[in-house]
Design a protein around this motif. Structure first.
Motif, PDB file in Angstrom:
ATOM      1  N   ARG A   1       0.804  -1.222   0.000  1.00  8.59           N
ATOM      2  CA  ARG A   1       0.000   0.000   0.000  1.00  8.59           C
ATOM      3  C   ARG A   1       0.837   1.272   0.000  1.00  8.59           C
ATOM      4  O   ARG A   1       0.295   2.361   0.078  1.00  8.59           O
ATOM      5  N   ARG A   2       2.132   1.170  -0.069  1.00 11.98           N
ATOM      6  CA  ARG A   2       2.960   2.372   0.049  1.00 11.98           C
ATOM      7  C   ARG A   2       2.784   3.333  -1.117  1.00 11.98           C
ATOM      8  O   ARG A   2       3.070   4.510  -0.994  1.00 11.98           O
ATOM      9  N   HIS A   3       2.319   2.847  -2.261  1.00  9.69           N
ATOM     10  CA  HIS A   3       2.102   3.719  -3.415  1.00  9.69           C
ATOM     11  C   HIS A   3       0.641   4.142  -3.558  1.00  9.69           C
ATOM     12  O   HIS A   3       0.307   4.869  -4.479  1.00  9.69           O
ATOM     13  N   ASP A   4      -0.225   3.663  -2.673  1.00  9.15           N
ATOM     14  CA  ASP A   4      -1.637   4.028  -2.750  1.00  9.15           C
ATOM     15  C   ASP A   4      -1.829   5.468  -2.288  1.00  9.15           C
ATOM     16  O   ASP A   4      -0.990   6.038  -1.599  1.00  9.15           O
ATOM     17  N   LEU A   5      -2.952   6.040  -2.673  1.00 10.49           N
ATOM     18  CA  LEU A   5      -3.266   7.404  -2.271  1.00 10.49           C
ATOM     19  C   LEU A   5      -3.487   7.476  -0.762  1.00 10.49           C
ATOM     20  O   LEU A   5      -4.170   6.617  -0.186  1.00 10.49           O
ATOM     21  N   THR A   6      -2.924   8.487  -0.150  1.00 10.06           N
ATOM     22  CA  THR A   6      -3.180   8.721   1.269  1.00 10.06           C
ATOM     23  C   THR A   6      -4.545   9.388   1.411  1.00 10.06           C
ATOM     24  O   THR A   6      -5.142   9.838   0.421  1.00 10.06           O
ATOM     25  N   ASP A   7      -5.020   9.476   2.634  1.00  6.84           N
ATOM     26  CA  ASP A   7      -6.316  10.131   2.864  1.00  6.84           C
ATOM     27  C   ASP A   7      -6.265  11.606   2.488  1.00  6.84           C
ATOM     28  O   ASP A   7      -7.229  12.154   1.948  1.00  6.84           O
ATOM     29  N   ALA A   8      -5.135  12.257   2.742  1.00  9.00           N
ATOM     30  CA  ALA A   8      -5.001  13.676   2.379  1.00  9.00           C
ATOM     31  C   ALA A   8      -5.011  13.848   0.860  1.00  9.00           C
ATOM     32  O   ALA A   8      -5.639  14.777   0.337  1.00  9.00           O
ATOM     33  N   GLN A   9      -4.343  12.968   0.145  1.00  4.17           N
ATOM     34  CA  GLN A   9      -4.352  13.033  -1.323  1.00  4.17           C
ATOM     35  C   GLN A   9      -5.750  12.752  -1.857  1.00  4.17           C
ATOM     36  O   GLN A   9      -6.189  13.359  -2.834  1.00  4.17           O
ATOM     37  N   TRP A  10      -6.447  11.800  -1.241  1.00  8.91           N
ATOM     38  CA  TRP A  10      -7.790  11.467  -1.684  1.00  8.91           C
ATOM     39  C   TRP A  10      -8.752  12.632  -1.476  1.00  8.91           C
ATOM     40  O   TRP A  10      -9.643  12.863  -2.279  1.00  8.91           O
ATOM     41  N   GLU A  11      -8.573  13.395  -0.395  1.00 10.93           N
ATOM     42  CA  GLU A  11      -9.432  14.549  -0.146  1.00 10.93           C
ATOM     43  C   GLU A  11      -9.265  15.617  -1.224  1.00 10.93           C
ATOM     44  O   GLU A  11     -10.202  16.340  -1.538  1.00 10.93           O
ATOM     45  N   VAL A  12      -8.068  15.719  -1.795  1.00 11.63           N
ATOM     46  CA  VAL A  12      -7.844  16.661  -2.894  1.00 11.63           C
ATOM     47  C   VAL A  12      -8.459  16.124  -4.182  1.00 11.63           C
ATOM     48  O   VAL A  12      -9.047  16.870  -4.965  1.00 11.63           O
TER      49      VAL A  12
END
Length: 151
Positions: free
Chosen positions: A19-30
């Motif tokens: 999961r290290r390359h998956d979108l973080t929650d902060a990136q997903w919010e953008v």
């Protein structure tokens, strides 16, 4: 009706090496406000949209066949359908335009391309780029001409 596994629908909280390359929650919010709204008519989504987007990102990053996308992102066919439908509708171009514009407004126009690197070691040429097909009759004719006019 196909029932999704519970781990596929709501398995976003677990961290791991994959999961290290998956979108973080902060990136997903953008990213989430830029995505198309869920359709009002029809069946509701049963797979996590963030997982499907991460599945598309995994496939484009690794270059693997669609069927080899890990199950943690959802079924491969659902990931492919999302990718293809958004490609036809122009969603990917819209995302690129909006995210690039956001970076340009916050960091300036030089910030977008100053650290782009393209690795050409994996670029492949088309099978026809290897050279033109040799015409056997033409090569025989040239060989005969060379023999006939040889001094």
């Amino acid at each position: 009706m196909i029932e999704p596994e519970a781990s596929v629908v709501q398995d976003r909280g677990k961290a791991g090496a994959g999961r290290r390359h998956d979108l973080t929650d902060a990136q997903w919010e953008v990213l989430a406000p830029l995505l198309p709204e869920a359709p009002v008519r029809g069946r509701p989504r049963i797979y996590c949209l963030q997982g499907l987007v991460d599945g598309v990102r995994y496939r484009t990053r690794t270059g693997c066949p669609w069927r080899d996308v890990p199950d943690r992102y959802g079924p491969w066919w659902r990931i492919y359908v999302l990718f293809r439908s958004w490609q036809v509708c122009g969603v990917w171009e819209h995302l690129e335009r909006e995210l690039t514009a956001a970076v340009v407004t916050t960091q300036g126009p030089e910030a977008v391309w100053d650290k782009v690197s393209v690795d050409s070691t994996t670029c492949r040429a088309h099978v026809h780029a290897a050279g033109a097909r040799r015409d056997r009759q033409a090569s025989l004719f040239i060989g005969l001409c060379e023999l006939l006019w040889k001094d």
